[in-house]
Design a protein around this motif. Structure first.
Motif, short mmCIF file in Angstrom:
data_model
loop_
_atom_site.label_atom_id
_atom_site.label_comp_id
_atom_site.label_asym_id
_atom_site.label_seq_id
_atom_site.Cartn_x
_atom_site.Cartn_y
_atom_site.Cartn_z
N ALA A 112 -21.64 26.37 -10.16
CA ALA A 112 -20.52 25.49 -10.45
C ALA A 112 -19.40 26.25 -11.16
O ALA A 112 -18.21 26.05 -10.87
CB ALA A 112 -20.98 24.30 -11.29
N ARG A 113 -19.78 27.15 -12.08
CA ARG A 113 -18.77 27.92 -12.81
C ARG A 113 -17.94 28.79 -11.87
O ARG A 113 -16.76 29.06 -12.13
CB ARG A 113 -19.43 28.80 -13.87
CG ARG A 113 -19.88 28.05 -15.11
CD ARG A 113 -20.33 29.02 -16.19
NE ARG A 113 -19.21 29.82 -16.68
CZ ARG A 113 -19.34 30.95 -17.36
NH1 ARG A 113 -20.55 31.43 -17.61
NH2 ARG A 113 -18.29 31.61 -17.78
N ALA A 114 -18.55 29.22 -10.78
CA ALA A 114 -17.81 30.06 -9.82
C ALA A 114 -16.65 29.29 -9.19
O ALA A 114 -15.69 29.89 -8.72
CB ALA A 114 -18.76 30.56 -8.74
N ARG A 115 -16.75 27.98 -9.21
CA ARG A 115 -15.69 27.14 -8.64
C ARG A 115 -14.68 26.69 -9.69
O ARG A 115 -13.75 25.93 -9.36
CB ARG A 115 -16.31 25.90 -7.99
CG ARG A 115 -17.26 26.19 -6.84
CD ARG A 115 -17.98 24.94 -6.40
NE ARG A 115 -17.04 23.86 -6.07
CZ ARG A 115 -17.40 22.59 -5.96
NH1 ARG A 115 -18.66 22.23 -6.18
NH2 ARG A 115 -16.50 21.67 -5.66
N VAL A 116 -14.86 27.12 -10.92
CA VAL A 116 -14.03 26.66 -12.03
C VAL A 116 -13.13 27.80 -12.51
O VAL A 116 -13.56 28.94 -12.61
CB VAL A 116 -14.91 26.15 -13.20
CG1 VAL A 116 -14.06 25.84 -14.43
CG2 VAL A 116 -15.70 24.92 -12.76
N GLY A 117 -11.90 27.46 -12.84
CA GLY A 117 -10.96 28.43 -13.40
C GLY A 117 -9.53 28.01 -13.13
O GLY A 117 -9.10 27.94 -11.98
N TRP A 118 -8.80 27.70 -14.20
CA TRP A 118 -7.46 27.15 -14.01
C TRP A 118 -6.51 28.13 -13.34
O TRP A 118 -5.55 27.73 -12.68
CB TRP A 118 -6.90 26.68 -15.36
CG TRP A 118 -6.64 27.78 -16.36
CD1 TRP A 118 -7.54 28.37 -17.17
CD2 TRP A 118 -5.38 28.40 -16.64
NE1 TRP A 118 -6.94 29.33 -17.95
CE2 TRP A 118 -5.61 29.36 -17.65
CE3 TRP A 118 -4.09 28.25 -16.14
CZ2 TRP A 118 -4.59 30.16 -18.16
CZ3 TRP A 118 -3.06 29.03 -16.67
CH2 TRP A 118 -3.32 29.98 -17.66
N ARG A 119 -6.81 29.41 -13.45
CA ARG A 119 -5.96 30.40 -12.77
C ARG A 119 -6.20 30.44 -11.26
O ARG A 119 -5.45 31.10 -10.53
CB ARG A 119 -6.20 31.80 -13.37
CG ARG A 119 -5.65 31.95 -14.80
CD ARG A 119 -5.74 33.39 -15.28
NE ARG A 119 -5.12 33.58 -16.57
CZ ARG A 119 -5.75 33.45 -17.73
NH1 ARG A 119 -7.03 33.08 -17.74
NH2 ARG A 119 -5.11 33.65 -18.87
N LYS A 120 -7.23 29.74 -10.80
CA LYS A 120 -7.49 29.67 -9.36
C LYS A 120 -6.63 28.61 -8.68
O LYS A 120 -6.76 28.39 -7.47
CB LYS A 120 -8.97 29.38 -9.11
CG LYS A 120 -9.90 30.48 -9.62
CD LYS A 120 -11.36 30.10 -9.49
CE LYS A 120 -12.25 31.21 -10.07
NZ LYS A 120 -13.68 30.84 -10.07
N LEU A 121 -5.80 27.95 -9.46
CA LEU A 121 -4.93 26.89 -8.93
C LEU A 121 -3.48 27.28 -9.15
O LEU A 121 -3.06 27.56 -10.27
CB LEU A 121 -5.23 25.57 -9.64
CG LEU A 121 -4.50 24.33 -9.11
CD1 LEU A 121 -4.97 24.00 -7.71
CD2 LEU A 121 -4.73 23.15 -10.04
N GLU A 122 -2.72 27.33 -8.07
CA GLU A 122 -1.30 27.69 -8.14
C GLU A 122 -0.47 26.44 -7.88
O GLU A 122 -0.81 25.61 -7.04
CB GLU A 122 -1.00 28.76 -7.08
CG GLU A 122 0.36 29.43 -7.24
CD GLU A 122 0.55 30.56 -6.23
OE1 GLU A 122 1.67 31.11 -6.17
OE2 GLU A 122 -0.41 30.89 -5.51
#
Length: 310
Positions: A112-122
């Motif tokens: 699940a953590r692999a799908r998380v990260g605010w920098r992965k959203l532009e």
């Protein structure tokens, strides 16, 4: 949205009935649900989450504004606040689906953590659109949603000529003017105790928003250990802090809603430090053994001083 709301109006305009007001309030909240609810499968956010494209995906200006605020708070808090935390929220059973009987495995948390990260959203402003670094990125705006609802209802009330109101969507409140006793609206900060409701202190609120986030209402107990709905993106697990609650006062409910969550994840040291550094009016309640200690940031104490002045 999986929660409750309350609206109080003092000195309503002539001709405005409670029933008319209720219909207008519910219409405003229905619009918010249609934009950002993860509980509603047909909402714009739910459709966005199902879209696996990694190209630019057009979104409405309203959804863009909420996502943009989430990204701003994420940057401010160095990722403690993260609107892409949805997979972890759902994994631990705090999302729209039923809670699983067993705790998630470390392998499931890492996946699940692999799908998380605010920098992965532009985010793009004109025309409004988002782009995912991963097609399975899942956005959860619940930590801003109560504030969005309170702000939207407040706008509707003011459109109808209401000048004295208090809007509460769960723990986030927006108030204007004065109450029926011609006093500032008195908002209670509760003791962060799971088995009772007692007032820690009252805060006068007028022409402001206030939001409290804590670990003492939405949680579950497994094998004698309590697991809070506040998830730390860094660990992928519910927070383990001495901080029982964080309250923020500001102009917009959406903003204070998100900041209160960020402070909870940051904890009893980094949270107050950020509030002081940014000049934010925040109040913290920390558990010290069997006792509770409350303290405010310098901006919070300044706010109280100003609110006491005639």
């Amino acid at each position: 949205m999986g929660t409750y709301y309350s609206v109080k109006v003092a000195r309503p305009p002539a001709g405005l009935s409670a029933e008319t007001l209720r219909l207008q309030v519910e219409s405003a909240l229905d619009q918010v649900i249609g934009e950002i609810s993860t509980y509603e499968p047909t909402s714009e956010l739910s459709r966005l989450n199902r879209d696996s494209s990694t190209d630019w995906i057009p979104i409405s200006p309203n959804l863009h504004a909420v996502i943009a605020e989430g990204q701003r708070i994420a940057a401010l808090s160095d990722g403690a606040f993260d609107i892409t935390i949805g997979p972890l929220v759902n994994l631990w059973g705090f999302g729209p689906e039923a809670r699983p009987d067993e705790l998630p495995t470390q392998e499931a948390i890492q996946a699940a953590r692999a799908r998380v990260g605010w920098r992965k959203l532009e985010l793009r402003a004109s025309p409004p659109a988002v782009r995912k670094a991963r097609g399975d990125l899942y956005i959860d705006l619940s930590a801003l949603g109560e504030g969005v609802g309170a702000d939207r209802v407040a706008t509707e009330l003011e459109t109808q000529g209401v000048g004295d109101y208090m809007v509460a969507v769960a723990g986030t409140i927006r108030a204007k003017g004065r109450n029926a006793k011609d006093q500032p609206w008195a908002i209670a900060i509760e003791e962060p105790l799971p088995d009772q409701r007692s007032v820690h202190r009252l805060v006068p609120v007028s022409d402001r928003a206030i939001s409290t986030s804590g670990d003492y209402r939405n949680f579950f107990v497994k094998d004698g250990k309590r697991y809070s709905h506040e998830i730390d993106p860094g660990t992928g697990a519910p927070i383990e802090r001495h901080l029982g609650s964080a309250t923020v006062v500001g102009e917009r409910a959406m903003v204070v809603d998100g900041l209160a969550t960020a402070f909870m994840v940051l904890g009893e040291q980094r949270g107050p430090a950020l509030a002081t550094d940014q000049g934010l009016a925040a109040y913290f309640i920390v558990r010290e053994g069997e006792t509770l200690r409350g303290f405010g940031s310098p901006a919070f104490e300044d706010y109280l001083t100003r609110s006491r002045q005639p």
